[in-house]
Structures are given as C-alpha cells and as structure tokens.
Design a protein around this motif. Structure first.
Motif, PDB file in Angstrom:
ATOM      1  N   PHE A   1       0.835  -1.203   0.000  1.00 34.78           N
ATOM      2  CA  PHE A   1       0.000   0.000   0.000  1.00 34.78           C
ATOM      3  C   PHE A   1       0.873   1.258   0.000  1.00 34.78           C
ATOM      4  CE2 PHE A   1      -3.764  -2.514   1.555  1.00 34.78           C
ATOM      5  CZ  PHE A   1      -4.675  -2.045   0.623  1.00 34.78           C
ATOM      6  N   ALA A   2       1.960   1.243   0.760  1.00 32.74           N
ATOM      7  CA  ALA A   2       2.848   2.402   0.816  1.00 32.74           C
ATOM      8  C   ALA A   2       3.460   2.691  -0.550  1.00 32.74           C
ATOM      9  CB  ALA A   2       3.947   2.170   1.850  1.00 32.74           C
ATOM     10  N   ARG A   3       3.898   1.650  -1.230  1.00 39.54           N
ATOM     11  CA  ARG A   3       4.524   1.837  -2.547  1.00 39.54           C
ATOM     12  C   ARG A   3       3.520   2.337  -3.589  1.00 39.54           C
ATOM     13  NH1 ARG A   3       7.381  -3.560  -1.198  1.00 39.54           N
ATOM     14  NH2 ARG A   3       9.487  -2.897  -0.586  1.00 39.54           N
ATOM     15  N   ALA A   4       2.241   2.005  -3.385  1.00 43.02           N
ATOM     16  CA  ALA A   4       1.203   2.423  -4.330  1.00 43.02           C
ATOM     17  C   ALA A   4       0.500   3.705  -3.902  1.00 43.02           C
ATOM     18  CB  ALA A   4       0.169   1.312  -4.493  1.00 43.02           C
ATOM     19  N   ALA A   5       0.919   4.305  -2.789  1.00 42.53           N
ATOM     20  CA  ALA A   5       0.208   5.459  -2.229  1.00 42.53           C
ATOM     21  C   ALA A   5       0.106   6.615  -3.216  1.00 42.53           C
ATOM     22  CB  ALA A   5       0.888   5.924  -0.941  1.00 42.53           C
ATOM     23  N   ASP A   6       1.153   6.882  -3.970  1.00 44.93           N
ATOM     24  CA  ASP A   6       1.120   7.991  -4.934  1.00 44.93           C
ATOM     25  C   ASP A   6       0.124   7.702  -6.054  1.00 44.93           C
ATOM     26  OD1 ASP A   6       2.948   9.454  -3.503  1.00 44.93           O
ATOM     27  OD2 ASP A   6       4.669   8.893  -4.742  1.00 44.93           O
ATOM     28  N   GLU A   7      -0.004   6.433  -6.448  1.00 47.50           N
ATOM     29  CA  GLU A   7      -0.974   6.078  -7.487  1.00 47.50           C
ATOM     30  C   GLU A   7      -2.402   6.282  -6.983  1.00 47.50           C
ATOM     31  OE1 GLU A   7      -0.070   2.565 -10.124  1.00 47.50           O
ATOM     32  OE2 GLU A   7       1.347   2.154  -8.494  1.00 47.50           O
ATOM     33  N   PHE A   8      -2.653   5.910  -5.729  1.00 40.75           N
ATOM     34  CA  PHE A   8      -3.973   6.158  -5.156  1.00 40.75           C
ATOM     35  C   PHE A   8      -4.248   7.656  -5.068  1.00 40.75           C
ATOM     36  CE2 PHE A   8      -3.530   1.769  -3.528  1.00 40.75           C
ATOM     37  CZ  PHE A   8      -4.793   1.280  -3.816  1.00 40.75           C
ATOM     38  N   LYS A   9      -3.246   8.417  -4.635  1.00 39.69           N
ATOM     39  CA  LYS A   9      -3.410   9.868  -4.501  1.00 39.69           C
ATOM     40  C   LYS A   9      -3.714  10.513  -5.839  1.00 39.69           C
ATOM     41  CE  LYS A   9      -1.196  11.800  -1.193  1.00 39.69           C
ATOM     42  NZ  LYS A   9      -2.342  12.265  -0.363  1.00 39.69           N
ATOM     43  N   ALA A  10      -3.076  10.012  -6.909  1.00 37.48           N
ATOM     44  CA  ALA A  10      -3.331  10.545  -8.251  1.00 37.48           C
ATOM     45  C   ALA A  10      -4.780  10.314  -8.676  1.00 37.48           C
ATOM     46  CB  ALA A  10      -2.375   9.910  -9.257  1.00 37.48           C
TER      47      ALA A  10
END
Length: 216
Positions: free
Chosen positions: A60-69
């Motif tokens: 989840f941490a590594r994908a956090a920027d993708e979720f934020k986008a």
C-alpha cells in the motif's frame, strides 16, 4: 467469548453509507467526514508486527502515490494501540526501507472494526480480518472485500477496481473481468424489446442484444 451485541451489529452493505467514526490514528484524530469529497480505501489487518500484514502495508505504501493521483486516500486499522502502530511503522522503515505515508487507526475498543464487520468470530474474537472497503466521495461504500488471516491481499487489484469504479461513474458503463484502463467497456443492455431489436444498429461492438462493448 463473543459478545452477543457484536453479532447483532448490522453488516455494512454496498451502495449504502459507510458507518461513521471518529478515532485516534498515527496522524491524530480522524473521522469519516474528513474524507468527504475524496475516495477512501479503508483496510484492516489482524495485528502489527506480523509478516503478512507487513507485506501488505509495504505494498500500500509503494502504491500510495498512485492512489493519490486518483484522488483517493488510504487509511489502515488494527486492534492495536497507536504506540504499537508507530513502533511498527518505524520498524518497517528501518528494516525494509519503506516509509508508511498513511495513518493507521487505533481500535482497542473494536468499535470501528465492529461497525464495519471486520470481526469474524470464526477467525478471531479479538483481531480484525483482512477487510478492505472502497468508499466514494459521498461516503458510500462502493466495494468491500474480505481476505482470511493467512493470505495477503493484492493491492494492484484495489487500484484496478478503483479505476474501474471511477470509469463506470464517469461514463455510465460497466467493466468486464480483469478490465484495465484503455480497454473496451460494457454498454448497459437494452431495457425494452424495441431497444433490443435496435441495438445491433447502434454502432457498438455487439455480440448479442444484451452484450455490447465500446471504446472510450
């Protein structure tokens, strides 16, 4: 022993409002209303300092920027104190080099976990199962997925599902199995016999009157 009142709490349901909450987190107090106007992925894990949960939190941490986008926030939860959460977050950063950028709810009372149906007595009376809820900007539960304690989730699938939900909302369409952005979407089937007869001439990729796709 499981409290009978816990068993009587209504389970959350898709397309209904998410249970409201206010809880202490590793970033201070948070309420469901704080996320109004954004998408939210709320996910629970059985316990801090456990190996499967550690892999999930790093994903989840590594994908956090993708979720934020995608205008989506992440919020974790377990039935541990916020001190345990903070210690675990620091350990993950120290041992694995991954910083956890999202808050984690302290739920020692199990109030939030119970409201969201995260406590399954068949798995444990005192730990939350791996539950994941996608909540839309209006506070409505749009998807929920439960995993057993022994098996980790696919964070990539939740990203995919979020994109699919947003695409369906924006275009009034459905998405087929395994759909990825850029692929054809499913057109809603006709609702009358006359419309079904006319469907073949409407310019869609139509296999049968009820099954048509189109590119976006």
């Amino acid at each position: 022993m499981t409290d009978l009142n816990t068993l009587l709490v209504p389970m959350p349901r898709i397309n209904e409002p998410a249970p409201d909450f206010t809880a202490k987190t590793t970033d201070g107090m948070r309420s469901l209303s704080d996320y109004r106007g954004k998408w939210l992925v709320l996910f629970s894990h059985p316990a801090d300092f456990t190996p499967v949960c550690t892999t999930e939190f790093m994903a989840f941490a590594r994908a956090a920027d993708e979720f934020k986008a995608l205008d989506c926030e992440l919020l974790g939860l377990s039935i541990d104190s916020h001190y345990a959460h903070i210690a675990w977050m620091r350990a993950i950063e120290e041992k694995f080099g991954v910083e956890i950028p999202f808050p984690i709810i302290e739920d020692l009372s199990m109030k939030v976990a119970t409201a969201f149906g995260m406590i399954h007595p068949g798995a444990s009376d005192t730990s939350a199962v791996r539950a994941t809820f996608i909540i839309d900007p209006e506070g409505i539960i749009r998807a929920m997925v439960y995993y057993p304690m022994s098996n980790g989730r696919s964070v990539a699938e939740f990203l995919r599902l979020l994109k699919a939900l947003q695409t369906s909302d924006a275009n009034k369409v459905a998405t087929p199995e395994g759909w990825q952005p850029g692929e054809a979407v499913i057109v809603p089937p006709p609702q009358t016999a006359k419309a079904a007869k006319e469907r073949a001439g409407e310019g869609y990729d139509t296999t049968d009157w009820y099954f048509s796709k189109k590119a976006l």
